[in-house]
Design a protein around this motif. Structure first.
Motif, mmCIF file in Angstrom:
data_model
loop_
_atom_site.group_PDB
_atom_site.id
_atom_site.type_symbol
_atom_site.label_atom_id
_atom_site.label_comp_id
_atom_site.label_asym_id
_atom_site.label_seq_id
_atom_site.Cartn_x
_atom_site.Cartn_y
_atom_site.Cartn_z
ATOM 1 N N TYR A 1 0.832 -1.196 0.000
ATOM 2 C CA TYR A 1 0.000 0.000 0.000
ATOM 3 C C TYR A 1 0.874 1.257 0.000
ATOM 4 C CZ TYR A 1 -3.452 3.486 1.308
ATOM 5 O OH TYR A 1 -4.250 4.596 1.332
ATOM 6 N N VAL A 2 1.930 1.236 0.797
ATOM 7 C CA VAL A 2 2.844 2.388 0.874
ATOM 8 C C VAL A 2 3.397 2.716 -0.513
ATOM 9 C CG1 VAL A 2 5.136 3.102 1.667
ATOM 10 C CG2 VAL A 2 3.501 2.144 3.284
ATOM 11 N N PHE A 3 3.860 1.694 -1.224
ATOM 12 C CA PHE A 3 4.523 1.968 -2.495
ATOM 13 C C PHE A 3 3.535 2.266 -3.617
ATOM 14 C CE2 PHE A 3 7.809 -0.145 -0.016
ATOM 15 C CZ PHE A 3 8.809 0.812 -0.124
ATOM 16 N N MET A 4 2.274 1.892 -3.432
ATOM 17 C CA MET A 4 1.242 2.341 -4.363
ATOM 18 C C MET A 4 1.098 3.860 -4.293
ATOM 19 S SD MET A 4 -1.740 -0.501 -3.762
ATOM 20 C CE MET A 4 -3.012 0.676 -4.215
ATOM 21 N N LEU A 5 1.353 4.416 -3.109
ATOM 22 C CA LEU A 5 1.216 5.868 -2.917
ATOM 23 C C LEU A 5 2.497 6.630 -3.265
ATOM 24 C CD1 LEU A 5 -0.713 5.915 0.506
ATOM 25 C CD2 LEU A 5 -1.661 5.985 -1.800
ATOM 26 N N LEU A 6 3.546 5.911 -3.704
ATOM 27 C CA LEU A 6 4.830 6.550 -4.025
ATOM 28 C C LEU A 6 5.226 6.258 -5.473
ATOM 29 C CD1 LEU A 6 6.816 5.676 -0.754
ATOM 30 C CD2 LEU A 6 6.122 7.969 -1.475
ATOM 31 N N ARG A 53 -5.308 -2.810 7.590
ATOM 32 C CA ARG A 53 -6.448 -1.897 7.578
ATOM 33 C C ARG A 53 -6.165 -0.633 8.388
ATOM 34 N NH1 ARG A 53 -11.445 -4.325 10.360
ATOM 35 N NH2 ARG A 53 -10.488 -3.375 12.184
ATOM 36 N N GLU A 54 -5.550 -0.805 9.574
ATOM 37 C CA GLU A 54 -5.305 0.347 10.449
ATOM 38 C C GLU A 54 -4.236 1.278 9.889
ATOM 39 O OE1 GLU A 54 -6.956 1.317 13.245
ATOM 40 O OE2 GLU A 54 -8.365 -0.246 12.647
ATOM 41 N N GLN A 55 -3.174 0.698 9.328
ATOM 42 C CA GLN A 55 -2.127 1.551 8.744
ATOM 43 C C GLN A 55 -2.653 2.254 7.489
ATOM 44 O OE1 GLN A 55 0.510 2.652 9.959
ATOM 45 N NE2 GLN A 55 1.804 1.115 10.980
ATOM 46 N N GLN A 56 -3.473 1.549 6.721
ATOM 47 C CA GLN A 56 -4.073 2.156 5.532
ATOM 48 C C GLN A 56 -4.927 3.358 5.936
ATOM 49 O OE1 GLN A 56 -7.066 -0.195 3.527
ATOM 50 N NE2 GLN A 56 -6.481 0.619 1.521
ATOM 51 N N LYS A 57 -5.707 3.200 7.005
ATOM 52 C CA LYS A 57 -6.563 4.285 7.500
ATOM 53 C C LYS A 57 -5.704 5.471 7.948
ATOM 54 C CE LYS A 57 -9.716 2.761 10.246
ATOM 55 N NZ LYS A 57 -10.362 2.315 11.518
ATOM 56 N N ARG A 58 -4.537 5.179 8.547
ATOM 57 C CA ARG A 58 -3.666 6.237 9.051
ATOM 58 C C ARG A 58 -2.952 6.987 7.928
ATOM 59 N NH1 ARG A 58 1.360 7.307 10.840
ATOM 60 N NH2 ARG A 58 2.259 5.384 10.038
ATOM 61 N N LEU A 59 -2.561 6.248 6.870
ATOM 62 C CA LEU A 59 -1.769 6.845 5.798
ATOM 63 C C LEU A 59 -2.617 7.456 4.679
ATOM 64 C CD1 LEU A 59 0.974 4.064 5.486
ATOM 65 C CD2 LEU A 59 1.240 6.313 6.536
ATOM 66 N N GLN A 60 -3.885 7.066 4.609
ATOM 67 C CA GLN A 60 -4.747 7.532 3.523
ATOM 68 C C GLN A 60 -4.758 9.065 3.358
ATOM 69 O OE1 GLN A 60 -6.519 5.833 1.153
ATOM 70 N NE2 GLN A 60 -6.949 7.864 0.321
ATOM 71 N N PRO A 61 -4.811 9.830 4.477
ATOM 72 C CA PRO A 61 -4.825 11.294 4.316
ATOM 73 C C PRO A 61 -3.560 11.843 3.657
ATOM 74 C CG PRO A 61 -5.589 10.676 6.507
ATOM 75 C CD PRO A 61 -5.025 9.443 5.879
ATOM 76 N N MET A 62 -2.465 11.070 3.612
ATOM 77 C CA MET A 62 -1.212 11.555 3.016
ATOM 78 C C MET A 62 -1.113 11.229 1.530
ATOM 79 S SD MET A 62 1.435 10.429 5.999
ATOM 80 C CE MET A 62 0.888 10.399 7.706
ATOM 81 N N ALA A 68 5.562 13.684 2.738
ATOM 82 C CA ALA A 68 5.034 13.217 4.022
ATOM 83 C C ALA A 68 5.169 11.709 4.153
ATOM 84 C CB ALA A 68 3.568 13.636 4.169
ATOM 85 N N LEU A 69 4.889 10.990 3.076
ATOM 86 C CA LEU A 69 4.987 9.526 3.119
ATOM 87 C C LEU A 69 6.433 9.089 3.306
ATOM 88 C CD1 LEU A 69 2.381 8.740 0.348
ATOM 89 C CD2 LEU A 69 2.315 7.828 2.672
ATOM 90 N N GLN A 70 7.359 9.780 2.651
ATOM 91 C CA GLN A 70 8.772 9.434 2.823
ATOM 92 C C GLN A 70 9.200 9.663 4.275
ATOM 93 O OE1 GLN A 70 11.424 11.032 -0.130
ATOM 94 N NE2 GLN A 70 13.266 10.645 1.102
ATOM 95 N N ARG A 71 8.715 10.740 4.882
ATOM 96 C CA ARG A 71 9.042 10.984 6.299
ATOM 97 C C ARG A 71 8.483 9.868 7.187
ATOM 98 N NH1 ARG A 71 7.985 16.395 4.814
ATOM 99 N NH2 ARG A 71 5.836 16.281 5.614
ATOM 100 N N GLU A 72 7.285 9.387 6.854
ATOM 101 C CA GLU A 72 6.689 8.286 7.624
ATOM 102 C C GLU A 72 7.561 7.037 7.569
ATOM 103 O OE1 GLU A 72 3.942 7.835 9.570
ATOM 104 O OE2 GLU A 72 3.664 10.007 9.533
ATOM 105 N N ILE A 73 8.038 6.700 6.373
ATOM 106 C CA ILE A 73 8.878 5.503 6.220
ATOM 107 C C ILE A 73 10.216 5.711 6.928
ATOM 108 C CG2 ILE A 73 9.965 3.905 4.590
ATOM 109 C CD1 ILE A 73 6.853 3.942 4.727
#
Length: 553
Positions: A1-6, A53-62, A68-73
């Motif tokens: 999911y993370v890399f789908m957003l990057l 599911r929980e991480q997806q819910k947390r990262l969805q707003p980014m 922001a996503l790179q900072r999260e990783i």
């Protein structure tokens, strides 16, 4: 999911941040880290099955913000390096914090992970010092050790440590905040008084897992501060009962001098044998076995362990010596593992042993019975208070299954409502328990304390009935078997003999047939402390090369 957003930075983030983290932790620990990341952030009710599911819910707003996503990783990778210090304390640069992490690693399990990770976050963030975090982890160790010794239920333990990062007071030093948190009434951190009493009376040998029992004895030994300490990493030590689990008549004669009125030497033995005061660590378990105390003294006196030298210096080993040693170990335990703030037992709280009694009676299958003495041995009490508790609480489910040592219904048994409904004997007979004409229940249907402990999920190791090389093993027959095996099956002989040696090391023994072809039977007593139950999983024939498997065992 993370890399789908990057879509633009995915490859770089993967190579620079994700891959090193994955390689250092491995897939399982990486998954555990992603769950711990949620817990430490305050999502303390998240199950490990709900990570995605929980991480997806947390990262969805980014989504759409690759910075922001790179900072999260990057933050996750940083937390991964801290997590590595927990699972491999050698990575921790601070000696005092490394020592605290090593002790919890030796204790085993993952219960402490969320709180430990939160504390390392605070250290690396400059909010607290390594010394403060180490003191906080000492309270964590104390909390776990005291609960195990006092046999406090582990229900809810994971939840407590998952709640900690979110609920710790932030305006206090970390160690003080952790101690205050764990001292909360509903979190059941046993007091000094409870710890001392449990060490005297609780069957410690049935507490927790074998490595945890060994760890507690090891820490107690280290508290002696020997100038030449034992290297526990290299020493092959196991827990030994000084008063044996299966004593010879000589031991019972010794105990007979210390029994209370209406108490048999066997009942006294059962109350003492598994308590901490009667246990030690040794590499000579097979030599000690059920030998007389004089022989054990000779072996223990040559031990490098201070606690063993202390035992060897006593003149005898009975109730008085076991309780005296328990009291000395209790004082060491109180110093090693500090207690909760206040340090007193909550008033009006039921003794945990009664909850264990009720759980055992509910767990008993139909067609079985037990005795007041077995229940007392299980919960660390005495048959008289057990009888008094059941007598004053006759609504306890399954109370009719508790009989006297003879297997008879107690003359004091009464139903709660005073009714004349079926007697306990009639109820038990309806469940399949057989009684003789004198009203004694069939002993083969009795559940001993060890069997009750097993029903409650305790890690109960059955004692071996024989020394690794028992006196009864027929040396001439053993030689005939060996010669026939080497003659007819030379390539297999070393493997067969090695397997039989291993069987002996586990506490089994070997018997041999009497015919021309000397067959061999690996034997084991899988019975209880009172009832032998011999099994032999196979028969080995050294001429024909046949192994017969006994499927009933």
């Amino acid at each position: 999911y993370v890399f789908m957003l990057l879509p633009k930075r995915g490859e770089r983030v993967y190579q620079e941040l994700w891959l090193p983290m994955q390689q250092s932790l491995g897939p399982k620990n990486l998954e555990l880290l992603v769950w711990l990341d949620l817990v430490v952030r305050g999502h303390n009710k998240t199950k490990q099955s709900e990570i995605y599911r929980e991480q997806q819910k947390r990262l969805q707003p980014m989504a759409g913000d690759e910075d922001a996503l790179q900072r999260e990783i990057a933050q996750l990778a940083e937390r991964g390096r801290r997590f590595l210090r927990i699972i491999d304390p050698r990575q921790e640069p601070s000696p005092v914090l490394r020592s605290a992490l090593e002790r919890l690693s030796a204790w085993g399990g993952q219960t402490h992970y969320p709180l430990a990770l939160h504390l390392l976050d605070l250290v690396d963030g400059g909010t607290t010092t390594p010394e403060d975090a180490a003191e906080a982890l000492q309270y964590v160790e104390s909390y776990l050790v005291r609960r195990l010794i006092c046999q406090t239920s582990t229900t809810g333990l994971n939840r407590i440590f998952m709640e900690a990062p979110k609920e710790l007071e932030t305006d206090r030093p970390a160690a003080e905040a952790v101690r205050r948190f764990l001292s909360g009434r509903r979190r059941r951190w046993p007091s000094d008084e409870e710890l001392r009493e449990a060490i005297r009376s609780k069957p410690f040998y049935w507490s927790g897992r074998p490595p945890q029992r060994s760890y507690i004895l090891r820490r107690l030994e280290e508290s002696y501060g020997s100038s030449e300490p034992v290297d526990f990493a290299k020493a092959s030590l196991s827990v030994e009962h000084i008063l044996p689990q299966r004593p010879t008549p000589v031991w019972f004669d010794l105990l007979a001098d210390e029994t209370e009125p209406d108490q048999t030497p066997q009942e006294l033995h059962d109350l003492l044998v598994h308590t901490l005061g009667n246990l030690t660590l040794t590499g000579d378990n097979s030599k000690l076995s059920n030998s007389p105390f004089e022989r054990k003294q000779q072996i223990l006196d040559s031990s490098s362990l201070r606690m063993n030298q202390e035992i060897a210096s006593t003149k005898r080993w009975g109730k008085a010596e076991i309780l005296d040693r328990a009291d000395h170990l209790a004082e060491r335990a109180v110093r090693l593992w500090p207690g909760p703030i206040g340090g007193v037992k909550p008033t009006g709280e039921e003794w945990p042993g009664w909850a264990e009694l009720r759980a055992a009676l509910v767990a008993m299958p139909s067609g079985t019975w037990t005795t007041y003495g077995d229940i007392a041995e299980l919960v660390g009490s005495h048959p008289v208070p057990v009888g008094a508790y059941l007598g004053s609480n006759p609504t306890v489910m399954g109370a009719y299954r508790v009989l006297t040592a003879e297997g008879k219904v107690s003359a004091a048994f009464r139903w709660a409502d005073g009714s004349d409904r079926q007697s306990p004997q009639e109820l038990l007979m309806g469940e399949g328990v057989r009684f003789d004409p004198s009203g004694r229940a069939n002993p083969s249907q009795r559940l001993t304390a060890a069997e009750l402990a097993t029903l409650l999920g305790k890690d109960v190791t059955q004692p071996a009935s024989y020394d690794p090389l028992p006196d009864g093993e027929d040396a001439a027959a053993a030689e005939r078997f060996r010669a026939q095996l080497q003659k007819h099956w030379p390539e297999a002989s070393a493997g067969v003999l090695g397997a039989l040696d291993f069987w002996r090391l586990q506490g089994g023994y070997v018997t041999y047939g009497r015919h021309e072809e000397t067959s061999c039977f690996p034997m084991l007593d899988a019975g209880t402390s009172r009832r032998p139950h011999l099994i032999w999983p196979m028969a080995v024939y050294p001429v024909s090369g046949t192994v017969e498997v006994v499927f009933q065992y």
